[in-house]
Design an enzyme around this catalytic site. Structure first.
Site, PDB file in Angstrom:
ATOM      1  N   ASP A 133      33.563  54.416  23.259  1.00 19.71           N
ATOM      2  CA  ASP A 133      34.460  54.402  22.109  1.00 19.71           C
ATOM      3  C   ASP A 133      33.952  53.465  21.006  1.00 19.71           C
ATOM      4  O   ASP A 133      32.872  52.878  21.129  1.00 19.71           O
ATOM      5  CB  ASP A 133      35.850  53.980  22.619  1.00 19.71           C
ATOM      6  CG  ASP A 133      36.975  54.720  21.919  1.00 19.71           C
ATOM      7  OD1 ASP A 133      36.787  55.177  20.795  1.00 19.71           O
ATOM      8  OD2 ASP A 133      38.066  54.809  22.516  1.00 19.71           O
ATOM      9  N   GLU A 167      33.061  58.121  18.327  1.00 19.60           N
ATOM     10  CA  GLU A 167      33.334  57.334  17.109  1.00 19.60           C
ATOM     11  C   GLU A 167      34.080  58.184  16.090  1.00 19.60           C
ATOM     12  O   GLU A 167      34.100  57.868  14.912  1.00 19.60           O
ATOM     13  CB  GLU A 167      32.070  56.644  16.568  1.00 19.60           C
ATOM     14  CG  GLU A 167      30.915  57.532  16.218  1.00 19.60           C
ATOM     15  CD  GLU A 167      31.166  58.342  14.968  1.00 19.60           C
ATOM     16  OE1 GLU A 167      31.539  59.523  15.150  1.00 19.60           O
ATOM     17  OE2 GLU A 167      30.987  57.827  13.847  1.00 19.60           O
ATOM     18  N   TRP A 168      34.699  59.251  16.583  1.00 18.67           N
ATOM     19  CA  TRP A 168      35.672  60.066  15.840  1.00 18.67           C
ATOM     20  C   TRP A 168      35.078  60.802  14.633  1.00 18.67           C
ATOM     21  O   TRP A 168      35.802  61.177  13.702  1.00 18.67           O
ATOM     22  CB  TRP A 168      36.867  59.205  15.392  1.00 18.67           C
ATOM     23  CG  TRP A 168      37.300  58.242  16.441  1.00 18.67           C
ATOM     24  CD1 TRP A 168      37.754  58.549  17.689  1.00 18.67           C
ATOM     25  CD2 TRP A 168      37.288  56.805  16.358  1.00 18.67           C
ATOM     26  NE1 TRP A 168      38.028  57.402  18.398  1.00 18.67           N
ATOM     27  CE2 TRP A 168      37.751  56.316  17.595  1.00 18.67           C
ATOM     28  CE3 TRP A 168      36.949  55.900  15.356  1.00 18.67           C
ATOM     29  CZ2 TRP A 168      37.876  54.949  17.867  1.00 18.67           C
ATOM     30  CZ3 TRP A 168      37.072  54.547  15.626  1.00 18.67           C
ATOM     31  CH2 TRP A 168      37.535  54.089  16.867  1.00 18.67           C
ATOM     32  N   GLY A 169      33.756  60.954  14.607  1.00 16.25           N
ATOM     33  CA  GLY A 169      33.136  61.711  13.515  1.00 16.25           C
ATOM     34  C   GLY A 169      32.953  60.917  12.241  1.00 16.25           C
ATOM     35  O   GLY A 169      32.518  61.464  11.224  1.00 16.25           O
ATOM     36  N   ASP A 190      41.750  61.438  17.304  1.00 15.73           N
ATOM     37  CA  ASP A 190      42.388  61.929  18.530  1.00 15.73           C
ATOM     38  C   ASP A 190      43.257  63.158  18.276  1.00 15.73           C
ATOM     39  O   ASP A 190      44.012  63.219  17.296  1.00 15.73           O
ATOM     40  CB  ASP A 190      43.274  60.831  19.131  1.00 15.73           C
ATOM     41  CG  ASP A 190      42.454  59.672  19.656  1.00 15.73           C
ATOM     42  OD1 ASP A 190      41.211  59.702  19.517  1.00 15.73           O
ATOM     43  OD2 ASP A 190      43.058  58.735  20.205  1.00 15.73           O
TER      44      ASP A 190
END
Ligand code: GLA
Length: 386
Positions: A133, A167-169, A190
């Site tokens: 993460d 890293e969520w893009g 998320d």
């Protein structure tokens, strides 16, 4: 046991498994995991291909011990290695979570500055999958360098460990994820258990990313919320979806060649959820060995009602197609023209329904079907040689 041969084919096809976060959040413990493993075996999920059992955040103690990450002794009295051994004894693989920053998103110790020792700890525990993460990264530290560091540390252990970049893009990981040793990378924040989230993450935010996916390197639009029905970790479970919405979600993730990581409580799964998650034809589309991520063929807007067609080319020359009614009105007629798929319009194609396995007939030039609100028709077009 992992062999050298397996080492060379990590994520040959998109990984399939279960992760603790969507349902349990911080309230995960060894008992829940044992029960979940039994359910994965008993309900046919393992047979359908789901193999990774991933323990997300909140497994850790608040402090390191002798420089090593430590488990929470209340949740995991015997530690992590016996759990991992048990997962392997049931023919499954074991995944765990850490974070590139100083703390995880849940405030537990992160791996920043401890990459080598943590990678070795995970290898010693028999970990097969690391979700990594991006919370609490010190200012000025380069994102790509951090993932590079953990990717290198994992490779140095010589254990085949699937590296899941989360890293969520934010830093376009599809451009560098594979280069730093990643096998999958989250493309967005998320997912939530509601239709709006599926629309945003699935139908809007994956467009044009197909060029970056392939064998051993997959875009990850986050875990499945199929079967949550608004229950579970309240950060994720926001209202729930209808069965039609869960079906559309699953079909789209299959067409996207996305990781299929279940997030619902499989110990209490209803039959309809089981049927969606174990649909053999849809899973075969996701796992197709051509390794081609599906793409959006077109969007049709009529009186503010949106329909979309997505397609995924398959190894045998056939094409999987999803015709999605994203609008409010039932019985929308949705069509896919051969020309939009690169097929000549006078070609005959046999059309198979992927949800029922029924053969729908042989069509020339176009296939049209009625689709209910928020539902999908999923078909396979098999070009015929006349
Ligand atoms: C982030 C990730 C989630 C989950 C949580 C755990 O939000 O994106 O998938 O792992 O952290 O704290």
């Amino acid at each position: 046991m992992n062999t050298g041969q397996q080492a060379s084919i990590i994520a040959r096809t998109p990984p399939m498994g279960w992760n603790s976060w969507n349902t349990f959040g911080a309230n995960i413990d060894v008992q829940i995991l044992y029960e979940t493993i039994e359910s994965i075996l008993d309900t046919g999920l393992q047979e359908a291909g789901y193999e990774y059992v991933v323990l997300d955040d909140f497994w850790q103690a608040d402090e390191r011990v002798d420089g090593r990450l430590m488990w929470d002794h209340e949740k995991f009295p015997d530690g992590i290695k016996p759990l991992s051994d048990y997962v392997h004894s049931r023919g499954l693989k074991f995944g765990i979570y850490s974070c590139a920053g100083s703390y995880t998103c849940g405030g537990k110790p992160g791996s920043f500055g401890h990459e080598e020792v943590d990678a070795q700890t995970f290898a010693d525990w028999g970990v097969d999958f690391l979700k990594y993460d991006y919370c609490h990264v010190p200012p000025g530290v380069d994102c790509v360098a951090l993932y590079q560091r953990m990717g290198q540390a994992l490779r140095s252990t010589r254990r085949p460990i699937l590296f899941s970049i989360c890293e969520w893009g934010h830093h376009q990981p599809w451009e560098w994820g594979a280069r730093v040793g990643g096998h999958i990378w989250r493309t967005t924040g998320d997912i939530n258990d509601c239709w709006e989230s599926i629309l945003d993450i699935g139908f809007n935010r994956q467009v044009s990313l197909e060029a970056y996916a392939g064998i051993g390197r997959w875009n990850d639009p986050d875990m499945l919320v199929v079967g949550m029905y608004g229950k579970g970790n309240e950060e994720v479970a926001q209202g729930g979806c209808t069965l039609a919405e869960y079906r559309s979600h699953f079909v789209l993730w299959c067409l996207l060649a996305a990781p299929l990581i279940i997030g619902c409580d499989v110990r209490n799964m209803d039959q309809a959820t089981n049927d969606i998650l174990c649909n053999h034809d849809l899973i075969s589309i996701n796992q197709d060995l051509l390794g081609c991520q599906g793409f959006r063929v077109g969007e049709m807007v009529h009186a503010n009602e949106v329909a979309q067609v997505w397609a995924k080319p398959l190894l045998d020359g056939s094409i999987a197609v999803g015709l999605f009614n994203l609008g409010q009105r039932d019985n929308r007629l949705i069509s896919v023209a051969w020309e939009s798929l690169g097929l000549s319009s006078d070609r005959l194609c046999c059309v198979i329904d992927l949800c029922s396995s029924d053969e729908l007939g042989v069509f020339r030039g176009v296939f049209s079907t009625y689709v209910e609100s928020h539902d999908v028709a999923a078909v396979r077009l098999i070009p015929q040689y006349e």
